[in-house]
Scaffold this motif. Structure first.
Motif, PDB file in Angstrom:
ATOM      1  N   LEU A 168      43.957  36.411  59.831  1.00  0.00           N
ATOM      2  CA  LEU A 168      43.232  37.180  60.827  1.00  0.00           C
ATOM      3  C   LEU A 168      41.761  37.379  60.447  1.00  0.00           C
ATOM      4  O   LEU A 168      41.042  38.100  61.139  1.00  0.00           O
ATOM      5  CB  LEU A 168      43.910  38.540  61.032  1.00  0.00           C
ATOM      6  N   GLY A 169      41.341  36.756  59.356  1.00  0.00           N
ATOM      7  CA  GLY A 169      39.925  36.791  58.982  1.00  0.00           C
ATOM      8  C   GLY A 169      39.543  37.882  58.023  1.00  0.00           C
ATOM      9  O   GLY A 169      38.344  38.117  57.793  1.00  0.00           O
ATOM     10  N   ALA A 170      40.528  38.556  57.432  1.00  0.00           N
ATOM     11  CA  ALA A 170      40.215  39.643  56.502  1.00  0.00           C
ATOM     12  C   ALA A 170      39.973  39.114  55.091  1.00  0.00           C
ATOM     13  O   ALA A 170      40.483  38.056  54.710  1.00  0.00           O
ATOM     14  CB  ALA A 170      41.353  40.658  56.473  1.00  0.00           C
ATOM     15  N   ARG A 171      39.209  39.851  54.339  1.00  0.00           N
ATOM     16  CA  ARG A 171      39.105  39.632  52.897  1.00  0.00           C
ATOM     17  C   ARG A 171      40.265  40.410  52.274  1.00  0.00           C
ATOM     18  O   ARG A 171      40.483  41.580  52.597  1.00  0.00           O
ATOM     19  CB  ARG A 171      37.773  40.172  52.397  1.00  0.00           C
ATOM     20  N   VAL A 172      41.040  39.775  51.402  1.00  0.00           N
ATOM     21  CA  VAL A 172      42.271  40.377  50.897  1.00  0.00           C
ATOM     22  C   VAL A 172      42.178  40.626  49.395  1.00  0.00           C
ATOM     23  O   VAL A 172      41.831  39.734  48.617  1.00  0.00           O
ATOM     24  CB  VAL A 172      43.493  39.484  51.205  1.00  0.00           C
ATOM     25  N   ILE A 173      42.476  41.859  49.014  1.00  0.00           N
ATOM     26  CA  ILE A 173      42.612  42.243  47.609  1.00  0.00           C
ATOM     27  C   ILE A 173      44.081  42.565  47.371  1.00  0.00           C
ATOM     28  O   ILE A 173      44.701  43.282  48.153  1.00  0.00           O
ATOM     29  CB  ILE A 173      41.750  43.464  47.263  1.00  0.00           C
ATOM     30  N   VAL A 174      44.641  42.028  46.296  1.00  0.00           N
ATOM     31  CA  VAL A 174      46.034  42.275  45.944  1.00  0.00           C
ATOM     32  C   VAL A 174      46.091  43.146  44.697  1.00  0.00           C
ATOM     33  O   VAL A 174      45.332  42.930  43.742  1.00  0.00           O
ATOM     34  CB  VAL A 174      46.783  40.949  45.690  1.00  0.00           C
ATOM     35  N   THR A 175      46.972  44.138  44.692  1.00  0.00           N
ATOM     36  CA  THR A 175      47.244  44.913  43.479  1.00  0.00           C
ATOM     37  C   THR A 175      48.674  44.617  43.037  1.00  0.00           C
ATOM     38  O   THR A 175      49.562  44.467  43.871  1.00  0.00           O
ATOM     39  CB  THR A 175      47.059  46.428  43.700  1.00  0.00           C
ATOM     40  N   GLU A 176      48.891  44.527  41.747  1.00  0.00           N
ATOM     41  CA  GLU A 176      50.201  44.168  41.209  1.00  0.00           C
ATOM     42  C   GLU A 176      50.402  44.787  39.825  1.00  0.00           C
ATOM     43  O   GLU A 176      49.454  45.122  39.136  1.00  0.00           O
ATOM     44  CB  GLU A 176      50.351  42.640  41.094  1.00  0.00           C
ATOM     45  N   ILE A 177      51.675  44.925  39.440  1.00  0.00           N
ATOM     46  CA  ILE A 177      52.021  45.329  38.072  1.00  0.00           C
ATOM     47  C   ILE A 177      52.675  44.173  37.322  1.00  0.00           C
ATOM     48  O   ILE A 177      52.845  44.241  36.108  1.00  0.00           O
ATOM     49  CB  ILE A 177      52.979  46.535  38.066  1.00  0.00           C
ATOM     50  N   ASP A 178      53.049  43.113  38.051  1.00  0.00           N
ATOM     51  CA  ASP A 178      53.725  41.961  37.474  1.00  0.00           C
ATOM     52  C   ASP A 178      52.713  40.850  37.213  1.00  0.00           C
ATOM     53  O   ASP A 178      52.051  40.372  38.135  1.00  0.00           O
ATOM     54  CB  ASP A 178      54.810  41.476  38.451  1.00  0.00           C
ATOM     55  N   ALA A 179      52.582  40.434  35.947  1.00  0.00           N
ATOM     56  CA  ALA A 179      51.559  39.455  35.580  1.00  0.00           C
ATOM     57  C   ALA A 179      51.771  38.111  36.272  1.00  0.00           C
ATOM     58  O   ALA A 179      50.806  37.446  36.677  1.00  0.00           O
ATOM     59  CB  ALA A 179      51.548  39.267  34.063  1.00  0.00           C
TER      60      ALA A 179
END
Length: 411
Positions: free
Chosen positions: A221-232
């Motif tokens: 949809l044209g968004a800039r996406v940041i992902v947060t995670e605890i699993d390497a």
């Protein structure tokens, strides 16, 4: 329009996109694999669920249903199910006490088998309705969150009967979790906010199958996406797919829209809320309403405007910032929208129906614990779905079969 009539129309519409489950229901009507069995279910009371319950009833089961989320219940579907002879204990928008009362009422059937979506029914059985445990010989669980709870129960030797992890099939993870959650989450967000995503920053908390689907749809949809995670490993996967990976503390000041999809609690906490932009939108696509710390949000705010849009509450911070919480922190796709498309649930509920029939036949030989769906069921569902779509695939030749089952043939 009469509620029951409206519900029947909704169910009929869903069934059009559920050819696999419809065919299984027709087969169950002939084979009657569930004859004489009582099933207590705690599921989302939607048109798609109604098609599943219709197939189980055709197989001979007596069914009692409670809602697995008070905000996802479709009252017209509930009324239609009652007219079909299914005991429904659910109503849209009930409070927590009534929600659990409905679960107890569903259990009053004294079930042989249970179907759960989040493990609340199984948990209630093991804590408050232990008098019924000896009669329960098996169950199925539909969600990642529920399976996490069940595996912990099994690890502590607390689980008293075998449960099939329907969520963990390859078809469920791929079709339902990834594509279904990805589409329906944004359906709910769009209906609630009518916001534009192109050029905005979307923070996706969690990069499991559901999180991948949400991130893919946001990117599309044209968004800039940041992902947060605890699993390497999952964080590395997200990085290699081109997403920016940050801790939530660093993502919080940058995000315009936050979507939690982890299965854990307090993913967005007070320290994150305190640094978010004015107008930041908070949405949860995980099963329970614990991923966003709504209590902390209430304590931080000096004023709350309920219903600034349908399923949207505005929280005013002391410094003048406004944060928008969708669906009270509950499942945004089932509260602000209609959940997964029926074509998606056709796959998930077909696996569920076949797993119930398998469990009915095998339960006497199974010890308490969490079991994977037999692989042949997963493949059968995929084959049936492809056939319904008119898609054919290659088949192994006899030479190829021999090659795969021999260790003597090399290069």
């Amino acid at each position: 329009m009469d509620l029951s009539e409206s519900g029947e129309r909704q169910i009929s519409w869903a069934a059009r996109s559920m050819p696999v489950l419809t065919a299984i229901g027709e087969r169950f009507a002939l084979e009657r694999p569930l004859d004489g069995l009582k099933i207590a279910a705690c599921l989302h009371v939607t048109a798609e669920t109604a098609v599943l319950l219709g197939a189980l009833k055709a197989g001979g089961a007596e069914i009692s249903l409670a809602a697995s989320n008070p905000l996802s219940t479709q009252d017209d579907v509930a009324e239609a199910l009652r007219s079909y002879g299914i005991g429904v204990h659910a109503r849209a928008g009930v409070d927590r006490a009534t929600y659990y009362r409905h679960i107890h009422e569903a259990l009053d059937i004294a079930p042989d088998l249970v179907l759960d979506d989040g493990c609340d029914l199984v948990n209630t059985l093991h804590t408050e309705r232990r008098d019924l445990l000896d009669g329960v010989s098996g169950g199925c669980e539909e969600t990642t969150t529920g399976i996490i709870r069940l595996r912990q129960m099994a690890a502590e030797d607390a689980l008293r009967f075998p449960v099939v992890a329907v969520n963990d099939t390859r078809t469920k993870r791929m079709f339902d979790n990834r594509y279904g959650t990805g589409q329906s989450t944004f359906d709910g967000i769009m209906r609630a906010t009518n916001t534009m995503l192109a050029g905005r920053t979307v923070v996706v908390a969690g990069f499991g199958y559901c999180g991948r689907g949400v991130a893919e749809r946001a990117k599309g949809l044209g968004a800039r996406v940041i992902v947060t995670e605890i699993d390497a490993v999952k964080a590395l996967d997200a990085t290699l797919q081109g997403y920016e990976v940050r801790p939530m503390a660093q993502a919080a000041p940058a995000g315009d829209l936050f979507i939690t999809v982890t299965g854990n609690r307090d993913v967005i906490r007070a320290e994150h809320l305190s640094v978010m932009k004015d107008g930041a939108i908070l949405a949860n696509a995980g099963h329970f309403d614990v991923e966003i710390d709504v209590r902390a949000l209430d304590e931080l705010a000096i004023d709350v405007r309920r219903g600034v849009r349908p399923n949207t509450d505005e929280y005013l911070m002391p410094d003048g910032r406004r944060l928008l919480l969708l669906a009270e922190g509950r499942l945004v796709n089932l509260t602000a929208a209609e959940g997964h498309p029926a074509a998606v649930m056709d796959m998930s509920f077909s696996a569920q129906a076949l797993a119930v029939a398998w469990l009915a036949g095998e339960r006497a030989s199974l010890s308490p614990g969490v079991y994977d769906v037999p692989e042949e069921i997963d493949h059968e569902v995929a084959r049936l779905k492809l056939a319904a779509a008119g898609i054919d695939i290659d088949r192994l030749t006899s030479d190829q079969e021999d090659y795969l089952h021999s260790w003597r043939v090399g290069s």
